[in-house]
Motif scaffolding. Sequence first.
Motif, mmCIF file in Angstrom:
data_model
loop_
_atom_site.group_PDB
_atom_site.id
_atom_site.type_symbol
_atom_site.label_atom_id
_atom_site.label_comp_id
_atom_site.label_asym_id
_atom_site.label_seq_id
_atom_site.Cartn_x
_atom_site.Cartn_y
_atom_site.Cartn_z
ATOM 1 N N PRO A 1 71.122 -43.499 -27.656
ATOM 2 C CA PRO A 1 71.820 -43.548 -28.945
ATOM 3 C C PRO A 1 72.872 -42.451 -29.027
ATOM 4 O O PRO A 1 72.962 -41.626 -28.112
ATOM 5 C CB PRO A 1 70.692 -43.318 -29.951
ATOM 6 C CG PRO A 1 69.679 -42.524 -29.202
ATOM 7 C CD PRO A 1 69.734 -43.006 -27.779
ATOM 8 N N GLY A 2 73.638 -42.406 -30.109
ATOM 9 C CA GLY A 2 74.774 -41.484 -30.237
ATOM 10 C C GLY A 2 74.345 -40.029 -30.249
ATOM 11 O O GLY A 2 73.163 -39.723 -30.176
ATOM 12 N N LEU B 1 67.081 -46.349 -18.310
ATOM 13 C CA LEU B 1 66.706 -46.723 -19.669
ATOM 14 C C LEU B 1 65.189 -46.802 -19.868
ATOM 15 O O LEU B 1 64.699 -46.348 -20.907
ATOM 16 C CB LEU B 1 67.366 -48.045 -20.043
ATOM 17 C CG LEU B 1 67.109 -48.559 -21.457
ATOM 18 C CD1 LEU B 1 67.548 -47.555 -22.509
ATOM 19 C CD2 LEU B 1 67.815 -49.901 -21.665
ATOM 20 N N PRO B 2 64.391 -47.348 -18.941
ATOM 21 C CA PRO B 2 62.935 -47.363 -19.170
ATOM 22 C C PRO B 2 62.341 -45.974 -19.357
ATOM 23 O O PRO B 2 61.428 -45.790 -20.177
ATOM 24 C CB PRO B 2 62.387 -48.043 -17.913
ATOM 25 C CG PRO B 2 63.502 -48.896 -17.424
ATOM 26 C CD PRO B 2 64.745 -48.104 -17.717
ATOM 27 N N ALA B 3 62.841 -44.984 -18.624
ATOM 28 C CA ALA B 3 62.344 -43.623 -18.797
ATOM 29 C C ALA B 3 62.692 -43.083 -20.181
ATOM 30 O O ALA B 3 61.889 -42.377 -20.812
ATOM 31 C CB ALA B 3 62.929 -42.712 -17.711
ATOM 32 N N VAL B 4 63.878 -43.399 -20.666
ATOM 33 C CA VAL B 4 64.300 -42.968 -22.000
ATOM 34 C C VAL B 4 63.400 -43.576 -23.066
ATOM 35 O O VAL B 4 62.905 -42.882 -23.966
ATOM 36 C CB VAL B 4 65.772 -43.360 -22.236
ATOM 37 C CG1 VAL B 4 66.163 -43.128 -23.695
ATOM 38 C CG2 VAL B 4 66.693 -42.579 -21.302
ATOM 39 N N SER C 1 68.241 -31.979 -26.375
ATOM 40 C CA SER C 1 68.566 -33.306 -25.864
ATOM 41 C C SER C 1 68.150 -33.391 -24.409
ATOM 42 O O SER C 1 68.067 -32.377 -23.698
ATOM 43 C CB SER C 1 70.065 -33.618 -25.997
ATOM 44 O OG SER C 1 70.836 -32.766 -25.162
ATOM 45 N N LEU C 2 67.880 -34.635 -23.970
ATOM 46 C CA LEU C 2 67.631 -34.940 -22.567
ATOM 47 C C LEU C 2 68.368 -36.231 -22.260
ATOM 48 O O LEU C 2 68.181 -37.233 -22.942
ATOM 49 C CB LEU C 2 66.140 -35.117 -22.265
ATOM 50 C CG LEU C 2 65.219 -33.955 -22.648
ATOM 51 C CD1 LEU C 2 64.520 -34.256 -23.978
ATOM 52 C CD2 LEU C 2 64.178 -33.704 -21.560
ATOM 53 N N TRP D 1 70.041 -42.472 -23.118
ATOM 54 C CA TRP D 1 70.424 -43.218 -21.922
ATOM 55 C C TRP D 1 71.875 -42.895 -21.616
ATOM 56 O O TRP D 1 72.749 -43.063 -22.458
ATOM 57 C CB TRP D 1 70.235 -44.707 -22.165
ATOM 58 C CG TRP D 1 70.547 -45.562 -20.974
ATOM 59 C CD1 TRP D 1 70.342 -45.262 -19.657
ATOM 60 C CD2 TRP D 1 71.123 -46.867 -21.000
ATOM 61 N NE1 TRP D 1 70.742 -46.298 -18.858
ATOM 62 C CE2 TRP D 1 71.231 -47.293 -19.660
ATOM 63 C CE3 TRP D 1 71.544 -47.717 -22.030
ATOM 64 C CZ2 TRP D 1 71.747 -48.531 -19.315
ATOM 65 C CZ3 TRP D 1 72.053 -48.954 -21.693
ATOM 66 C CH2 TRP D 1 72.156 -49.357 -20.347
ATOM 67 N N SER D 2 72.117 -42.428 -20.401
ATOM 68 C CA SER D 2 73.440 -41.929 -20.046
ATOM 69 C C SER D 2 73.831 -42.378 -18.644
ATOM 70 O O SER D 2 72.983 -42.687 -17.810
ATOM 71 C CB SER D 2 73.467 -40.393 -20.110
ATOM 72 O OG SER D 2 73.144 -39.941 -21.408
#
Length: 243
Positions: free
Chosen positions: A141-142, A104-107, A98-99, A120-121
């Motif tokens: 996402p989850g 959000l744009p980078a994700v 995971s990363l 996105w965190s």
Amino acid sequence: MRAPRSPQVSTAVLVQRWRTMTFLHWRYPAQVVQRLLPANLTVHTFDGAAWVGLLPFLMEDVRPPRLPAVPWLSRFPETNVRTYVHGPDGAVGLYFFSLDAGRLPAVVAARASLRLPYFWSDLAVEVDGDTVRYRGRRRTPGPDGAGYDLRVRFGQAYRDAELTAFDHFLTARYRLYSQVAGRLVAVDVAHPPWPLRRGNLVDLRQDVVQAAGLPAPAQPPALHASDGVDVRVGFPHLVRART
């Protein structure tokens, strides 16, 4: 012991700086980690065990070469959970479970281009003297809510002669592997050797390792800290099996 040599990335797709980095690593049975890897990757062990890392840090100056950084978009916290692998090409590298990123744009870009498991965190890196607090909580996402809260006290720098094969095994990694459209690709990253420092874990709560499908760590982590390095990221290329 001298660190492995970084590859040359003559043509980079991105340049960036990785700052205020902490490496936390736990030992796992190799078979436990292997079951989570793609079939064409084999866990890379040290001292008979697989090692899983939790690495929070700050991304800065993220941009294509020769273009200016965009202040809000080019600086954000990131955290990854990773392990170490042998590729079918005979090379060694890392594989991300995971990363988590704070933009959000980078994700979206990383998920679309390399199918990397970005999330996105809500993340923070807070520096208070020689103590750094890292906090994160996953948005989407989850699994929703997976996260961490840890504090690390950065200590004295290691001299090159003090670093061991184990230190380099955990930190000197210059290739990542990912599956794109059913095919294995690799990306090389170039940077100077990590200027490693001793670190003391003050406090840790996390469940992002468990969210990757692994059991909760059963022992205290091996810990390294670093002020950071400047990085050049190469273009992805297909991995061909060694003949």
